[in-house]
Structures are given as C-alpha cells and as structure tokens.
Design an enzyme around this catalytic site. Structure first.
Site, mmCIF file in Angstrom:
data_model
loop_
_atom_site.group_PDB
_atom_site.id
_atom_site.type_symbol
_atom_site.label_atom_id
_atom_site.label_comp_id
_atom_site.label_asym_id
_atom_site.label_seq_id
_atom_site.Cartn_x
_atom_site.Cartn_y
_atom_site.Cartn_z
ATOM 1 N N SER A 11 0.850 -1.197 0.000
ATOM 2 C CA SER A 11 0.000 0.000 0.000
ATOM 3 C C SER A 11 0.878 1.237 0.000
ATOM 4 O O SER A 11 1.642 1.468 0.937
ATOM 5 C CB SER A 11 -0.901 0.006 1.234
ATOM 6 O OG SER A 11 -1.357 1.319 1.478
ATOM 7 N N HIS A 36 -1.428 -1.437 -4.155
ATOM 8 C CA HIS A 36 -2.660 -1.054 -3.461
ATOM 9 C C HIS A 36 -2.690 0.467 -3.280
ATOM 10 O O HIS A 36 -1.786 1.044 -2.688
ATOM 11 C CB HIS A 36 -2.686 -1.770 -2.101
ATOM 12 C CG HIS A 36 -3.947 -1.596 -1.319
ATOM 13 N ND1 HIS A 36 -5.068 -2.373 -1.522
ATOM 14 C CD2 HIS A 36 -4.255 -0.749 -0.314
ATOM 15 C CE1 HIS A 36 -6.010 -2.009 -0.662
ATOM 16 N NE2 HIS A 36 -5.544 -1.019 0.083
ATOM 17 N N ASP A 38 -4.818 3.606 -1.791
ATOM 18 C CA ASP A 38 -5.879 3.971 -0.844
ATOM 19 C C ASP A 38 -6.414 5.357 -1.148
ATOM 20 O O ASP A 38 -5.686 6.337 -1.066
ATOM 21 C CB ASP A 38 -5.317 3.950 0.581
ATOM 22 C CG ASP A 38 -5.041 2.532 1.050
ATOM 23 O OD1 ASP A 38 -6.005 1.747 1.112
ATOM 24 O OD2 ASP A 38 -3.871 2.208 1.319
ATOM 25 N N MET A 40 -8.970 8.200 -0.026
ATOM 26 C CA MET A 40 -9.728 8.636 1.160
ATOM 27 C C MET A 40 -10.263 10.038 0.948
ATOM 28 O O MET A 40 -9.553 10.898 0.429
ATOM 29 C CB MET A 40 -8.822 8.635 2.386
ATOM 30 C CG MET A 40 -8.144 7.307 2.661
ATOM 31 S SD MET A 40 -7.090 7.455 4.105
ATOM 32 C CE MET A 40 -6.423 5.785 4.163
ATOM 33 N N HIS A 69 -8.528 0.997 -3.625
ATOM 34 C CA HIS A 69 -9.406 0.814 -2.459
ATOM 35 C C HIS A 69 -10.081 2.149 -2.156
ATOM 36 O O HIS A 69 -9.445 3.074 -1.659
ATOM 37 C CB HIS A 69 -8.531 0.324 -1.286
ATOM 38 C CG HIS A 69 -9.225 0.238 0.030
ATOM 39 N ND1 HIS A 69 -8.550 0.036 1.220
ATOM 40 C CD2 HIS A 69 -10.543 0.317 0.358
ATOM 41 C CE1 HIS A 69 -9.410 -0.002 2.227
ATOM 42 N NE2 HIS A 69 -10.624 0.179 1.736
ATOM 43 N N MET A 71 -12.197 4.517 -0.111
ATOM 44 C CA MET A 71 -12.787 4.809 1.206
ATOM 45 C C MET A 71 -13.467 6.159 1.094
ATOM 46 O O MET A 71 -13.029 7.163 1.657
ATOM 47 C CB MET A 71 -11.671 4.828 2.275
ATOM 48 C CG MET A 71 -11.172 3.434 2.619
ATOM 49 S SD MET A 71 -9.560 3.467 3.410
ATOM 50 C CE MET A 71 -8.519 3.484 1.954
ATOM 51 N N MET A 140 -11.276 -5.585 6.124
ATOM 52 C CA MET A 140 -10.407 -4.653 6.857
ATOM 53 C C MET A 140 -10.067 -5.274 8.213
ATOM 54 O O MET A 140 -10.940 -5.767 8.921
ATOM 55 C CB MET A 140 -11.118 -3.315 7.090
ATOM 56 C CG MET A 140 -11.276 -2.434 5.867
ATOM 57 S SD MET A 140 -9.759 -2.129 4.942
ATOM 58 C CE MET A 140 -8.751 -1.267 6.156
ATOM 59 N N GLY A 145 -8.535 4.349 7.390
ATOM 60 C CA GLY A 145 -8.229 5.774 7.516
ATOM 61 C C GLY A 145 -6.745 6.056 7.667
ATOM 62 O O GLY A 145 -6.276 7.102 7.229
ATOM 63 N N PHE A 146 -6.022 5.134 8.281
ATOM 64 C CA PHE A 146 -4.614 5.409 8.557
ATOM 65 C C PHE A 146 -3.771 4.147 8.424
ATOM 66 O O PHE A 146 -4.252 3.045 8.709
ATOM 67 C CB PHE A 146 -4.456 5.966 9.979
ATOM 68 C CG PHE A 146 -5.269 7.201 10.215
ATOM 69 C CD1 PHE A 146 -4.771 8.445 9.837
ATOM 70 C CD2 PHE A 146 -6.547 7.116 10.757
ATOM 71 C CE1 PHE A 146 -5.539 9.593 10.019
ATOM 72 C CE2 PHE A 146 -7.324 8.261 10.935
ATOM 73 C CZ PHE A 146 -6.813 9.497 10.571
ATOM 74 N N ASP A 174 -6.479 -6.256 4.887
ATOM 75 C CA ASP A 174 -5.797 -4.956 4.859
ATOM 76 C C ASP A 174 -5.763 -4.343 6.253
ATOM 77 O O ASP A 174 -6.805 -4.084 6.840
ATOM 78 C CB ASP A 174 -6.583 -4.049 3.879
ATOM 79 C CG ASP A 174 -5.975 -2.672 3.695
ATOM 80 O OD1 ASP A 174 -4.891 -2.404 4.243
ATOM 81 O OD2 ASP A 174 -6.612 -1.856 2.988
ATOM 82 N N GLY A 175 -4.552 -4.119 6.742
ATOM 83 C CA GLY A 175 -4.372 -3.370 7.982
ATOM 84 C C GLY A 175 -3.622 -4.141 9.046
ATOM 85 O O GLY A 175 -4.024 -5.227 9.449
ATOM 86 N N GLY A 196 1.313 -1.834 4.231
ATOM 87 C CA GLY A 196 1.781 -0.471 3.992
ATOM 88 C C GLY A 196 3.017 -0.171 4.805
ATOM 89 O O GLY A 196 4.149 -0.253 4.316
#
Ligand code: DX5
Ligand code: ZN
Length: 226
Positions: A11, A36, A38, A40, A69, A71, A140, A145-146, A174-175, A196
């Site tokens: 990511s 990936h 992101d 947002m 992705h 969001m 997720m 968000g972060f 993811d995460g 990430g």
C-alpha cells in the site's frame, strides 16, 4: 482453493510521495503482485489521501495491476473516473453506499474487477446476495483511515469463516499486517495481503516485500497441502 494464488499488495499510503516512483520500483523488484492505492475523502474516513491523477500517473509508470481501495462516500460517483484512470481492480466500502449491487455492476461495465470492502465490525451477511458477482472481498483488519494501526484479532475468525463459505474467492486483508503475522493471516485463509507501513517504513522495502512473498507462499502451501 484451486486456481488461487498468493498475492502481495504493498500500500503506497506509507510511501514517501516525493519519491513515489522509486518506492514503486523497490516493491516491483521485491516481487509484489499488485499495487494497493488507498483513496480517502475525509468523509467516509477522517483522512484525505490521493485521487484520480495519482492513479493515472502510476498506470503510466508501473506494470503492476492497480488495486484501488475506495474509502469514499457515494463511490458510484467516482468508479468511472478511477476505471478510466487505469484501476484494474476497484474495491469500495460496502458501508458507503445503499446500492452495493449497482456499484459492482458499474465497475464491471467498465471492464474492471470488482470487490467490496467490509469494515472490521461489518458482518459477512452483507455478502449474501452479491457474493457471486464479486471478483474479490477485502476484509479490513483495522478501522480504515490510517496506516500503521494494530491488527484487530477478531478479524482472524472472520477470514476463516469467509474462506469456508467461498473456497475459490480472492480474499484480501488490509491493515496491521507485517512479517510477524502474515503467516497467521494466510493460514486463516487470506490469499491477497496488503501491507503499507511494514513495507515502506522498513529500511529496505524491496527486501521486505521479498520476505513477505516468501512467508506468505510458505503459509499458503502449508494450507493447501493440509
Ligand atoms: C488503511 C488502508 C490501508 C493502509 C494499511 O485505511 O486501507 O491500506 O495503508 O496500512 P498498514 O499496513 O500500515 O496497516
Ligand atoms: Zn487499503
């Protein structure tokens, strides 16, 4: 799980944007399978990241398929633009629209692969009437968000339940995934792994990607043999 392969999707959220191209080359050399991205909007999630122009630039620069992705609220307003910018897979948060089925169809009409994303607390039941239309489901394992958050352990069982229900589906997680827990996540049934901070905040993103590919493959082979 025939036909499924392990894929590592770095990511870029945690990359240094002033030398994004160089960072991308590093993970390409490390054997990454997807990139990936992101997106947002500061509304669905508290953070704002990148949009259509960055996808466009990446498309011209890398041969890696772009895993976008979203969001963002009302993803139906933007899937066309991201498709035209060069996204190969578009996933959107199922919580962000009252019409997930329609958004999936819109993505497919653009000739792209479609996936939905479920927040950690969103039950698998939302997939009941759309599962057959999907190329991928992204679970997720942090609240979106972060980057750099901790993996939420309850998601491990959720991955296993989805794998039981959908043996041939690409399941992305993811995460909060790094070298220390990637094998557990793959062991639970995930075959597409987003990372990430574990990759881009490491001293050598190329080598870390390579190691992640190796560990994930080892766990996947163990799983498919079992
Ligand atoms: C979080 C994003 C992730 C993020 C993951 O909302 O969807 O893709 O980059 O970062 P790490 O791997 O650091 O948890
Ligand atoms: Zn993401």
């Amino acid at each position: 799980m025939e036909g499924l392969t392990i894929k590592i999707a770095p990511s870029i959220l945690s990359a240094d944007f002033w030398r994004l191209g160089e960072e991308v080359r590093q993970v390409e050399r490390g054997g990454a399978h997807l990139l990936h991205v992101d997106v947002m909007d500061g509304r669905f999630v508290p953070n704002i990241s990148v949009g259509v122009p960055v996808v466009e630039s990446l498309k011209a620069y890398t041969i890696l398929p772009l895993d976008v992705h979203l969001m963002i609220v009302e993803p139906e307003r933007y899937v066309g633009a991201f498709a035209r910018a060069g996204a190969d897979i578009i996933t959107f948060q199922v919580e962000a629209t009252p019409h997930p089925h329609r958004v999936i169809q819109m993505i497919k009409e653009e000739g792209k692969k479609a996936g939905v994303v479920l927040n950690p607390s969103t039950p698998l039941g939302v997939l009941d009437y759309i599962l057959d239309d999907l190329d991928m489901v992204l679970l997720m394992s942090v609240n979106p968000g972060f980057g750099g958050q901790k993996f939420i352990p309850a998601v491990m069982g959720k991955i296993a339940r989805l794998r039981e229900r959908a043996p041939a589906l690409d399941i992305e997680v993811d995460g909060g995934i790094g070298l220390a827990n990637v094998q557990e996540v793959v062991g639970a049934g995930a075959n597409v792994i987003v990372a990430g901070s574990a990759i881009f905040n490491s001293p050598d993103p190329c080598e870390t990607t390579r190691e992640m590919v190796r560990l994930a493959r080892e766990a996947w082979e163990g799983r498919t043999k079992a």
